[in-house]
Design an enzyme around this catalytic site. Structure first.
Site, PDB file in Angstrom:
ATOM      1  N   GLY A  10       0.833  -1.202   0.000  1.00 18.50           N
ATOM      2  CA  GLY A  10       0.000   0.000   0.000  1.00 18.50           C
ATOM      3  C   GLY A  10       0.862   1.244   0.000  1.00 18.50           C
ATOM      4  CB  ALA A  11       4.360   1.696  -1.212  1.00 18.26           C
ATOM      5  N   GLY A  12       1.717   3.404  -2.161  1.00 21.05           N
ATOM      6  CA  GLY A  12       1.267   4.624  -2.828  1.00 21.05           C
ATOM      7  C   GLY A  12       0.115   5.303  -2.123  1.00 21.05           C
ATOM      8  N   GLY A  13      -0.338   4.725  -1.021  1.00 21.44           N
ATOM      9  CA  GLY A  13      -1.483   5.275  -0.303  1.00 21.44           C
ATOM     10  C   GLY A  13      -1.125   6.435   0.600  1.00 21.44           C
ATOM     11  CG  PHE A  14      -3.605   9.442   3.712  1.00 16.10           C
ATOM     12  CD1 PHE A  14      -2.953  10.655   3.615  1.00 16.10           C
ATOM     13  CD2 PHE A  14      -4.448   9.221   4.794  1.00 16.10           C
ATOM     14  CE1 PHE A  14      -3.123  11.635   4.582  1.00 16.10           C
ATOM     15  CE2 PHE A  14      -4.628  10.197   5.757  1.00 16.10           C
ATOM     16  CZ  PHE A  14      -3.962  11.400   5.650  1.00 16.10           C
ATOM     17  CG  LEU A  15      -0.082   4.861   7.070  1.00 15.53           C
ATOM     18  CD1 LEU A  15       0.422   5.985   7.979  1.00 15.53           C
ATOM     19  CD2 LEU A  15      -0.882   3.835   7.871  1.00 15.53           C
ATOM     20  CE1 TYR A 155     -11.145  -0.971   6.184  1.00 16.05           C
ATOM     21  CE2 TYR A 155     -12.201   0.022   8.103  1.00 16.05           C
ATOM     22  CZ  TYR A 155     -11.078  -0.194   7.326  1.00 16.05           C
ATOM     23  OH  TYR A 155      -9.867   0.350   7.698  1.00 16.05           O
ATOM     24  CE  LYS A 159      -7.563  -2.893   8.478  1.00 14.55           C
ATOM     25  NZ  LYS A 159      -6.308  -2.894   7.685  1.00 14.55           N
TER      26      LYS A 159
END
Length: 373
Positions: A10-15, A155, A159
């Protein structure tokens, strides 16, 4: 400590992007592998501009592609798993959310075992702990309390299952005979520059005379700045790599908040946007209990129509509870085990986010001006 490498999903995400921007500061780090399904040219350029001694390798791949995950994990020392499909409104099919959030985590854990990756840090969610009812009040919730989400919506359920899988994997044997050590971080509602939740609210307000839509008028939460969540991941990474600290962290989960004052979601949006002429909706909100039962009726209609028609209610009971409950959590355990202290104070976090909101406003005005010409 010896030379090491890190894979961030998820490297391109917000976090994910923020975590990588902090990882480049870490000593002895040889390589950062940035894995994401969608790496845009802007993200690729941002990674290439990072001033780092470590090599940043950008990998495009799906979290559900087992072969891709095995290749990405080969020779890696640490995996930071932020990849997830965040969907509390049911836009995506249940199966898709469950696959990405739960099955994807399982596949990544298996890849770590096969590639003998010793450390796995999982980005979980506060929703794993609730809230379960808008009548329930959680104040400074602690990890020791028996707080668990009872909703079966995809969701929070996905999680919860993913976090359980990660923590259960702690101590399992790797292919090379080593041991896998894991931990999970449960951030509060994350705000900050680049937020995929705040951005659409701002953009919609710019098309409705500057009025911000209501997102949670009855809520009381402690939002957390993205930079502080990213910093907690770095500290978890350091802790699990430190033989002295690691035993107390292995198999544990941590609530991650900061010193942002407890407030409603609407208060937060108002604080971050008012400098740019955007204002909250001043109209009175319908009683919460009434909205809750209306949501129940809409869900019943959706269920009855499901054999012949897919009807998605505009809101659900889960969404109403999530956005209108009083629940705050303490970061004291992370402070004790990880040495976590917020890297950014409330004033700094507010300023950075407000400036970013301003850039969205200016961008919108620039677009209108160019159309007029």
């Amino acid at each position: 400590m010896a030379a090491w490498s890190c894979l961030v999903t998820g490297a391109g995400g917000f976090l994910g992007q923020k975590i990588i921007s902090f990882l480049v500061e870490e000593k002895e780090l040889q390589e950062i592998r940035a894995l994401d399904k969608n790496i845009t040219p802007d993200i690729r350029e941002a990674f290439s501009k990072l001033q780092t001694k470590a090599k940043v390798t950008v990998l495009e791949g799906d979290i559900l592609d087992a072969q891709c995950l095995r290749r990405a994990c080969q020779g890696v020392s640490v995996v930071i798993h932020t990849a997830a499909l965040i969907d509390v409104t049911g836009v995506n099919p249940r199966e898709t959310i469950m696959d990405i959030n739960f099955k994807g985590t399982q596949l990544l854990l298996e890849a770590c075992v096969q590639a003998s990756v010793p450390i796995f840090i999982h980005t979980s969610s506060v929703e794993v702990a609730g809230p379960n009812s808008y009548k329930e009040i959680i104040q400074n919730g602690q990890e020791e309390e028996p707080l668990e989400c009872r909703w079966t919506e995809p969701y929070p359920y996905s999680k919860k299952l993913a976090e359980k899988a990660v923590l259960a994997a702690n101590g399992c044997t790797l292919k090379d005979g080593g041991t896998l050590h894991t931990c999970a971080l449960r951030p509060m509602y994350i705000y900050g520059e680049g937020s995929k939740l705040i951005s659409p609210i701002v953009k919609r307000a710019l098309t409705t005379n500057g009025v911000l839509e209501k997102t949670g008028p009855f809520s009381l939460v402690n939002p957390v700045y993205v930079g502080n969540v990213a910093w907690a991941h770095i500290l978890a990474c350091r802790g699990l790599r430190d033989p002295k600290k690691a035993p107390s962290i292995q198999g544990q989960f941590y609530f991650i908040s900061d010193d942002t004052p407890p407030q409603s979601y609407d208060d937060l949006n108002d604080t971050l946007c008012k400098e740019w002429g955007l204002r909250r909706d001043s109209r009175p909100s319908p009683p919460l209990f009434l909205m809750y039962w209306l949501a129940f009726l809409l869900e019943a209609v959706s269920f009855l129509l499901s054999p012949i028609y897919t009807y998605r209610p505009p809101f659900t009971r889960h969404l109403l509870v999530l956005s209108n409950s009083a629940y705050t959590y303490s970061y004291k355990k992370a402070q004790r085990h990880l040495g976590y202290e917020p890297r950014f104070c409330w004033e700094e976090a507010k300023q950075k986010t407000t400036e970013w909101v301003g850039s969205l406003v200016k961008q919108h005005k620039g677009t209108l001006k160019s159309k007029a010409q």
